[in-house]
Design a protein around this motif. Structure first.
Motif, short mmCIF file in Angstrom:
data_model
loop_
_atom_site.label_atom_id
_atom_site.label_comp_id
_atom_site.label_asym_id
_atom_site.label_seq_id
_atom_site.Cartn_x
_atom_site.Cartn_y
_atom_site.Cartn_z
N THR A 98 0.78 -1.33 -0.08
CA THR A 98 0.18 0.02 -0.04
C THR A 98 0.95 1.29 -0.25
O THR A 98 0.66 2.23 -0.90
CB THR A 98 -0.96 0.09 1.32
N PRO A 99 1.96 1.39 0.75
CA PRO A 99 2.71 2.62 0.63
C PRO A 99 3.47 2.61 -0.40
O PRO A 99 3.58 3.95 -0.95
CB PRO A 99 3.68 2.33 1.93
N LEU A 100 3.74 1.83 -1.05
CA LEU A 100 4.55 1.94 -2.45
C LEU A 100 3.43 2.30 -3.76
O LEU A 100 4.04 3.38 -4.51
CB LEU A 100 5.11 0.50 -2.82
N ILE A 101 2.16 1.91 -3.56
CA ILE A 101 1.28 2.41 -4.44
C ILE A 101 0.96 3.78 -4.41
O ILE A 101 0.75 4.37 -5.33
CB ILE A 101 0.17 1.38 -4.41
N GLN A 102 0.78 4.05 -3.11
CA GLN A 102 0.48 5.49 -2.80
C GLN A 102 1.57 6.28 -3.16
O GLN A 102 1.30 7.58 -3.26
CB GLN A 102 0.08 5.52 -1.19
N GLN A 103 2.67 6.06 -2.86
CA GLN A 103 3.97 6.82 -3.19
C GLN A 103 4.02 7.11 -4.66
O GLN A 103 4.46 8.15 -5.02
CB GLN A 103 5.15 6.12 -2.57
N GLU A 104 3.51 6.03 -5.44
CA GLU A 104 3.56 6.29 -6.94
C GLU A 104 2.47 7.22 -7.52
O GLU A 104 2.78 8.05 -8.14
CB GLU A 104 3.76 5.22 -7.53
N ARG A 105 1.20 7.26 -6.85
CA ARG A 105 -0.21 7.94 -7.22
C ARG A 105 -0.02 9.01 -6.50
O ARG A 105 -0.48 10.10 -7.25
CB ARG A 105 -1.11 6.79 -6.76
N VAL A 106 0.11 9.43 -5.27
CA VAL A 106 0.08 10.56 -4.77
C VAL A 106 1.32 11.03 -3.97
O VAL A 106 1.82 10.19 -3.11
CB VAL A 106 -0.94 10.70 -3.54
N SER A 107 1.71 12.20 -4.40
CA SER A 107 3.17 12.41 -4.08
C SER A 107 3.24 13.63 -3.30
O SER A 107 2.82 14.79 -3.83
CB SER A 107 4.11 12.41 -5.03
N LEU A 108 3.12 13.52 -1.75
CA LEU A 108 2.65 14.91 -0.93
C LEU A 108 4.17 15.11 -0.35
O LEU A 108 4.63 14.20 0.19
CB LEU A 108 1.78 14.23 0.18
N PRO A 109 4.47 16.38 -0.45
CA PRO A 109 5.67 16.83 0.33
C PRO A 109 5.63 16.62 1.71
O PRO A 109 4.50 16.91 2.42
CB PRO A 109 5.75 18.33 -0.18
N PRO A 110 6.43 16.16 2.23
CA PRO A 110 6.42 15.91 3.99
C PRO A 110 6.14 17.07 4.71
O PRO A 110 5.21 17.16 5.77
CB PRO A 110 7.87 15.38 4.29
N ALA A 111 6.34 18.54 4.22
CA ALA A 111 6.27 19.39 5.03
C ALA A 111 4.74 19.74 4.87
O ALA A 111 4.27 20.33 5.89
CB ALA A 111 7.23 20.66 4.29
N LEU A 112 4.16 19.70 3.77
CA LEU A 112 2.74 19.88 3.76
C LEU A 112 2.11 18.93 4.43
O LEU A 112 0.94 19.41 5.22
CB LEU A 112 2.26 19.43 2.31
N ILE A 113 2.40 17.76 4.78
CA ILE A 113 1.81 16.60 5.44
C ILE A 113 1.66 17.24 6.96
O ILE A 113 0.67 17.05 7.44
CB ILE A 113 2.01 15.02 5.22
N ILE A 114 2.83 17.42 7.48
CA ILE A 114 2.80 17.88 8.87
C ILE A 114 2.16 19.12 9.12
O ILE A 114 1.49 19.36 10.23
CB ILE A 114 4.62 18.05 9.29
N SER A 115 2.27 20.05 8.17
CA SER A 115 1.47 21.30 8.33
C SER A 115 0.06 20.94 8.32
O SER A 115 -0.71 21.62 9.27
CB SER A 115 1.79 22.33 7.24
N ILE A 116 -0.53 20.35 7.44
CA ILE A 116 -1.96 19.92 7.40
C ILE A 116 -2.58 19.23 8.66
O ILE A 116 -3.53 19.41 9.11
CB ILE A 116 -2.36 19.18 6.10
N GLN A 117 -1.47 18.31 8.94
CA GLN A 117 -2.02 17.35 10.37
C GLN A 117 -2.06 18.48 11.47
O GLN A 117 -3.05 18.21 12.25
CB GLN A 117 -0.94 16.25 10.45
N LEU A 118 -1.22 19.23 11.62
CA LEU A 118 -1.07 20.20 12.61
C LEU A 118 -2.18 21.16 12.83
O LEU A 118 -2.82 21.24 13.76
CB LEU A 118 0.30 20.91 12.96
N LEU A 119 -2.58 21.69 11.50
CA LEU A 119 -3.80 22.37 11.43
C LEU A 119 -4.85 21.80 11.68
O LEU A 119 -5.84 22.47 12.58
CB LEU A 119 -3.73 23.11 10.09
N MET A 120 -5.10 20.43 10.95
CA MET A 120 -6.58 19.83 11.31
C MET A 120 -6.69 19.60 12.69
O MET A 120 -7.64 19.23 13.29
CB MET A 120 -6.68 18.73 10.36
#
Length: 81
Positions: A10-32
């Motif tokens: 699952t992580p390999l497929i997600q990495q290929e299909r949806v590439s999210l920058p790590p800083a974006l993920i952390i920022s969105i997680q903190l905000l939400m």
């Protein structure tokens, strides 16, 4: 089998299909997490992936198609040698 799927496939497929920058993920997680608590934290990454995909499909694709059309029009106007 489920462990292999959860931690490898699952992580390999997600990495290929949806590439999210790590800083974006952390920022969105903190905000939400701050705004909506544990439910916001749980839904932050999927919502970020959805938003990024929508932006790419609607705005970026249209811009690139328009840019390609303008480039084709410019080459059509140039005289051939």
């Amino acid at each position: 089998m489920q462990t292999l799927e959860s931690y490898a496939i699952t992580p390999l497929i997600q990495q290929e299909r949806v590439s999210l920058p790590p800083a974006l993920i952390i920022s969105i997680q903190l905000l939400m997490g701050v705004l909506f608590g544990i439910l916001g934290l749980a839904l932050a990454t999927p919502m970020a992936a959805l938003g990024l995909t929508l932006v790419r499909e609607t705005y970026v694709r249209r811009y690139l198609e328009r840019e390609d059309g303008e480039a084709d029009a410019r080459t059509d106007l140039q005289p051939s040698a």
